[in-house]
Design a protein around this motif. Structure first.
Motif, PDB file in Angstrom:
ATOM      1  N   ALA A   1     -12.666   6.233   0.549  1.00  0.00           N
ATOM      2  CA  ALA A   1     -11.709   6.494   1.626  1.00  0.00           C
ATOM      3  C   ALA A   1     -11.505   5.257   2.487  1.00  0.00           C
ATOM      4  O   ALA A   1     -10.375   4.932   2.882  1.00  0.00           O
ATOM      5  N   LEU A   2     -12.586   4.548   2.787  1.00  0.00           N
ATOM      6  CA  LEU A   2     -12.478   3.342   3.604  1.00  0.00           C
ATOM      7  C   LEU A   2     -11.674   2.273   2.872  1.00  0.00           C
ATOM      8  O   LEU A   2     -10.832   1.594   3.475  1.00  0.00           O
ATOM      9  N   THR A   3     -11.915   2.134   1.577  1.00  0.00           N
ATOM     10  CA  THR A   3     -11.143   1.184   0.770  1.00  0.00           C
ATOM     11  C   THR A   3      -9.667   1.540   0.790  1.00  0.00           C
ATOM     12  O   THR A   3      -8.793   0.669   0.939  1.00  0.00           O
ATOM     13  N   LEU A   4      -9.372   2.824   0.652  1.00  0.00           N
ATOM     14  CA  LEU A   4      -7.985   3.290   0.677  1.00  0.00           C
ATOM     15  C   LEU A   4      -7.332   2.985   2.016  1.00  0.00           C
ATOM     16  O   LEU A   4      -6.192   2.495   2.078  1.00  0.00           O
ATOM     17  N   HIS A   5      -8.033   3.256   3.112  1.00  0.00           N
ATOM     18  CA  HIS A   5      -7.454   3.024   4.433  1.00  0.00           C
ATOM     19  C   HIS A   5      -7.197   1.544   4.692  1.00  0.00           C
ATOM     20  O   HIS A   5      -6.211   1.187   5.349  1.00  0.00           O
ATOM     21  N   LEU A   6      -8.061   0.689   4.210  1.00  0.00           N
ATOM     22  CA  LEU A   6      -7.824  -0.744   4.357  1.00  0.00           C
ATOM     23  C   LEU A   6      -6.554  -1.152   3.608  1.00  0.00           C
ATOM     24  O   LEU A   6      -5.718  -1.893   4.135  1.00  0.00           O
ATOM     25  N   GLY A   7      -6.411  -0.657   2.376  1.00  0.00           N
ATOM     26  CA  GLY A   7      -5.230  -0.985   1.597  1.00  0.00           C
ATOM     27  C   GLY A   7      -3.956  -0.466   2.224  1.00  0.00           C
ATOM     28  O   GLY A   7      -2.960  -1.196   2.362  1.00  0.00           O
ATOM     29  N   LEU A   8      -3.956   0.793   2.635  1.00  0.00           N
ATOM     30  CA  LEU A   8      -2.765   1.381   3.244  1.00  0.00           C
ATOM     31  C   LEU A   8      -2.411   0.689   4.555  1.00  0.00           C
ATOM     32  O   LEU A   8      -1.221   0.511   4.875  1.00  0.00           O
ATOM     33  N   SER A   9      -3.404   0.295   5.310  1.00  0.00           N
ATOM     34  CA  SER A   9      -3.148  -0.385   6.586  1.00  0.00           C
ATOM     35  C   SER A   9      -2.450  -1.717   6.363  1.00  0.00           C
ATOM     36  O   SER A   9      -1.537  -2.080   7.114  1.00  0.00           O
ATOM     37  N   ILE A  10      -2.858  -2.448   5.344  1.00  0.00           N
ATOM     38  CA  ILE A  10      -2.206  -3.723   5.040  1.00  0.00           C
ATOM     39  C   ILE A  10      -0.769  -3.500   4.595  1.00  0.00           C
ATOM     40  O   ILE A  10       0.145  -4.240   4.996  1.00  0.00           O
ATOM     41  N   LEU A  11      -0.525  -2.467   3.783  1.00  0.00           N
ATOM     42  CA  LEU A  11       0.833  -2.171   3.328  1.00  0.00           C
ATOM     43  C   LEU A  11       1.755  -1.839   4.498  1.00  0.00           C
ATOM     44  O   LEU A  11       2.873  -2.356   4.606  1.00  0.00           O
ATOM     45  N   VAL A  12       1.278  -0.978   5.395  1.00  0.00           N
ATOM     46  CA  VAL A  12       2.106  -0.591   6.544  1.00  0.00           C
ATOM     47  C   VAL A  12       2.276  -1.761   7.504  1.00  0.00           C
ATOM     48  O   VAL A  12       3.353  -1.956   8.087  1.00  0.00           O
ATOM     49  N   TRP A  13       1.233  -2.568   7.670  1.00  0.00           N
ATOM     50  CA  TRP A  13       1.334  -3.739   8.540  1.00  0.00           C
ATOM     51  C   TRP A  13       2.402  -4.706   8.016  1.00  0.00           C
ATOM     52  O   TRP A  13       3.191  -5.253   8.796  1.00  0.00           O
ATOM     53  N   ALA A  14       2.463  -4.884   6.709  1.00  0.00           N
ATOM     54  CA  ALA A  14       3.500  -5.740   6.127  1.00  0.00           C
ATOM     55  C   ALA A  14       4.884  -5.154   6.373  1.00  0.00           C
ATOM     56  O   ALA A  14       5.833  -5.884   6.689  1.00  0.00           O
ATOM     57  N   ALA A  15       5.015  -3.841   6.245  1.00  0.00           N
ATOM     58  CA  ALA A  15       6.303  -3.183   6.498  1.00  0.00           C
ATOM     59  C   ALA A  15       6.739  -3.382   7.945  1.00  0.00           C
ATOM     60  O   ALA A  15       7.916  -3.656   8.232  1.00  0.00           O
ATOM     61  N   VAL A  16       5.788  -3.248   8.869  1.00  0.00           N
ATOM     62  CA  VAL A  16       6.106  -3.377  10.295  1.00  0.00           C
ATOM     63  C   VAL A  16       6.428  -4.818  10.661  1.00  0.00           C
ATOM     64  O   VAL A  16       7.444  -5.105  11.307  1.00  0.00           O
ATOM     65  N   ARG A  17       5.570  -5.722  10.280  1.00  0.00           N
ATOM     66  CA  ARG A  17       5.707  -7.101  10.739  1.00  0.00           C
ATOM     67  C   ARG A  17       6.808  -7.871  10.026  1.00  0.00           C
ATOM     68  O   ARG A  17       7.493  -8.698  10.631  1.00  0.00           O
ATOM     69  N   LYS A  18       7.022  -7.593   8.731  1.00  0.00           N
ATOM     70  CA  LYS A  18       8.037  -8.333   7.974  1.00  0.00           C
ATOM     71  C   LYS A  18       9.403  -7.649   8.007  1.00  0.00           C
ATOM     72  O   LYS A  18      10.428  -8.310   7.987  1.00  0.00           O
ATOM     73  N   GLY A  19       9.417  -6.306   8.066  1.00  0.00           N
ATOM     74  CA  GLY A  19      10.679  -5.573   8.125  1.00  0.00           C
ATOM     75  C   GLY A  19      11.561  -5.829   6.913  1.00  0.00           C
ATOM     76  O   GLY A  19      11.103  -6.270   5.855  1.00  0.00           O
TER      77      GLY A  19
ATOM     78  N   LEU B   1     -14.764   9.312  -9.356  1.00  0.00           N
ATOM     79  CA  LEU B   1     -14.402   8.144 -10.162  1.00  0.00           C
ATOM     80  C   LEU B   1     -12.902   7.897 -10.126  1.00  0.00           C
ATOM     81  O   LEU B   1     -12.444   6.753  -9.968  1.00  0.00           O
ATOM     82  N   ILE B   2     -12.129   8.969 -10.268  1.00  0.00           N
ATOM     83  CA  ILE B   2     -10.670   8.838 -10.262  1.00  0.00           C
ATOM     84  C   ILE B   2     -10.174   8.407  -8.887  1.00  0.00           C
ATOM     85  O   ILE B   2      -9.311   7.515  -8.767  1.00  0.00           O
ATOM     86  N   ILE B   3     -10.713   9.011  -7.837  1.00  0.00           N
ATOM     87  CA  ILE B   3     -10.278   8.656  -6.486  1.00  0.00           C
ATOM     88  C   ILE B   3     -10.656   7.218  -6.153  1.00  0.00           C
ATOM     89  O   ILE B   3      -9.867   6.478  -5.540  1.00  0.00           O
ATOM     90  N   MET B   4     -11.841   6.792  -6.571  1.00  0.00           N
ATOM     91  CA  MET B   4     -12.228   5.399  -6.326  1.00  0.00           C
ATOM     92  C   MET B   4     -11.303   4.443  -7.069  1.00  0.00           C
ATOM     93  O   MET B   4     -10.903   3.402  -6.534  1.00  0.00           O
ATOM     94  N   ALA B   5     -10.959   4.783  -8.311  1.00  0.00           N
ATOM     95  CA  ALA B   5     -10.048   3.934  -9.088  1.00  0.00           C
ATOM     96  C   ALA B   5      -8.698   3.809  -8.393  1.00  0.00           C
ATOM     97  O   ALA B   5      -8.116   2.709  -8.312  1.00  0.00           O
ATOM     98  N   LEU B   6      -8.189   4.914  -7.862  1.00  0.00           N
ATOM     99  CA  LEU B   6      -6.918   4.885  -7.144  1.00  0.00           C
ATOM    100  C   LEU B   6      -7.023   4.068  -5.859  1.00  0.00           C
ATOM    101  O   LEU B   6      -6.111   3.305  -5.508  1.00  0.00           O
ATOM    102  N   ALA B   7      -8.143   4.231  -5.149  1.00  0.00           N
ATOM    103  CA  ALA B   7      -8.341   3.475  -3.905  1.00  0.00           C
ATOM    104  C   ALA B   7      -8.381   1.977  -4.183  1.00  0.00           C
ATOM    105  O   ALA B   7      -7.787   1.171  -3.441  1.00  0.00           O
TER     106      ALA B   7
END
Length: 270
Positions: free
Chosen positions: A186-204, A240-246
């Motif tokens: 879950a922590l790995t997923l949140h780090l990834g999603l945060s970077i994606l949204v940050w790029a959307a916000v900052r770069k537009g 295992l599947i959730i970790m792979a997706l994260a």
């Protein structure tokens, strides 16, 4: 009786549920000059959007006229739960980053810092605090105080409490360790999603698609976890599947960061 091995694992999990997020935040601030305020904004956003606002919607929808239908069908429940988590958490991410992180530099580090706060506080609340509660109940079971708990509980909660007591005595220590594994995913997923949204916000502009993509990715992971669990997949298979997706989401975020913030992306993710 709850086995001693289970109690030991519960204690370790409770300690790590607090220690890991605190250490990661300390490491980010002291070693990489991350802003504590950004981490705290991530933590606060999770509490407001996931624990408060999303919970209110769940109370309205799941206790409403269609609640039984949604909860009675695995696919409906997976779609509903996944989308609600994605919409609320990613919208909270987007709004906080857009309006509360205006002064942050255009680099990867703020996205990582926000993700540590968001995922870290979830680990503390969902895992650390809940594990303390589980440990407390397990100790009371071993002390023979279940009758005291049942006698003071509301009538509608007694059946659930009895089932919980029985589960505590039959669940293996390995199952509790899987809970810690799930938190890393879950922590790995949140780090990834945060970077994606940050790029959307900052770069537009052409990067804005990353925001709805984050919602759908979040919904996919949460919804798939429900479907797998409800259809009889083993806990190890699910994790295992959730970790792979994260990890896949984190890898996508790494690629996005290097393209959106090429000057400092590598330094922030090292």
């Amino acid at each position: 009786m709850v086995p001693t091995a289970n109690l030991i694992v519960m204690v370790v999990n409770a300690l790590l549920g607090f220690a890991i997020p605190v250490f990661l935040c300390w490491w980010a601030v002291k070693k990489h000059q991350a802003k504590l305020s950004t981490i705290l904004i991530g933590a606060g956003t999770f509490v407001v959007f996931a624990l408060v606002l999303e919970s209110i919607v769940h109370q309205i929808v799941l206790k409403g006229p269609n609640g039984a239908v949604i909860q009675g069908k695995t696919l409906y429940y997976a779609l509903y739960g996944g989308l609600m988590a994605g919409i609320f958490e990613e919208t909270g991410r987007f709004l906080s980053m857009k309006f509360l992180l205006k002064k942050e530099p255009t680099e990867t580090k703020p996205g990582v810092s926000y993700g540590l706060g968001h995922g870290g506080v979830e680990m503390v609340i969902v895992f650390g605090i809940s594990m303390i509660s589980t440990l407390t109940m397990a100790i009371m079971v071993n002390l023979g105080q279940t009758d005291t708990l049942l006698s003071s509980a509301p009538a509608e909660a007694k059946d659930q409490l009895t089932a919980t007591f029985e589960q505590l005595q039959t669940t293996s220590a390995g199952t509790y360790l899987l809970g810690l594994w799930e938190r890393f995913s879950a922590l790995t997923l949140h780090l990834g999603l945060s970077i994606l949204v940050w790029a959307a916000v900052r770069k537009g502009g052409k990067w804005l698609w990353l925001f709805p993509a984050a919602i759908l990715l979040h919904a996919l992971v949460d919804g798939l976890a429900v479907i797998l669990s409800k259809t009889g997949a083993s806990m190890v298979t699910v994790e295992l599947i959730i970790m792979a997706l994260a990890i896949a989401v984190a890898a996508l975020a790494w690629v996005v960061a290097r393209r959106a913030f090429p000057a400092k992306a590598a330094a922030a993710t090292e």
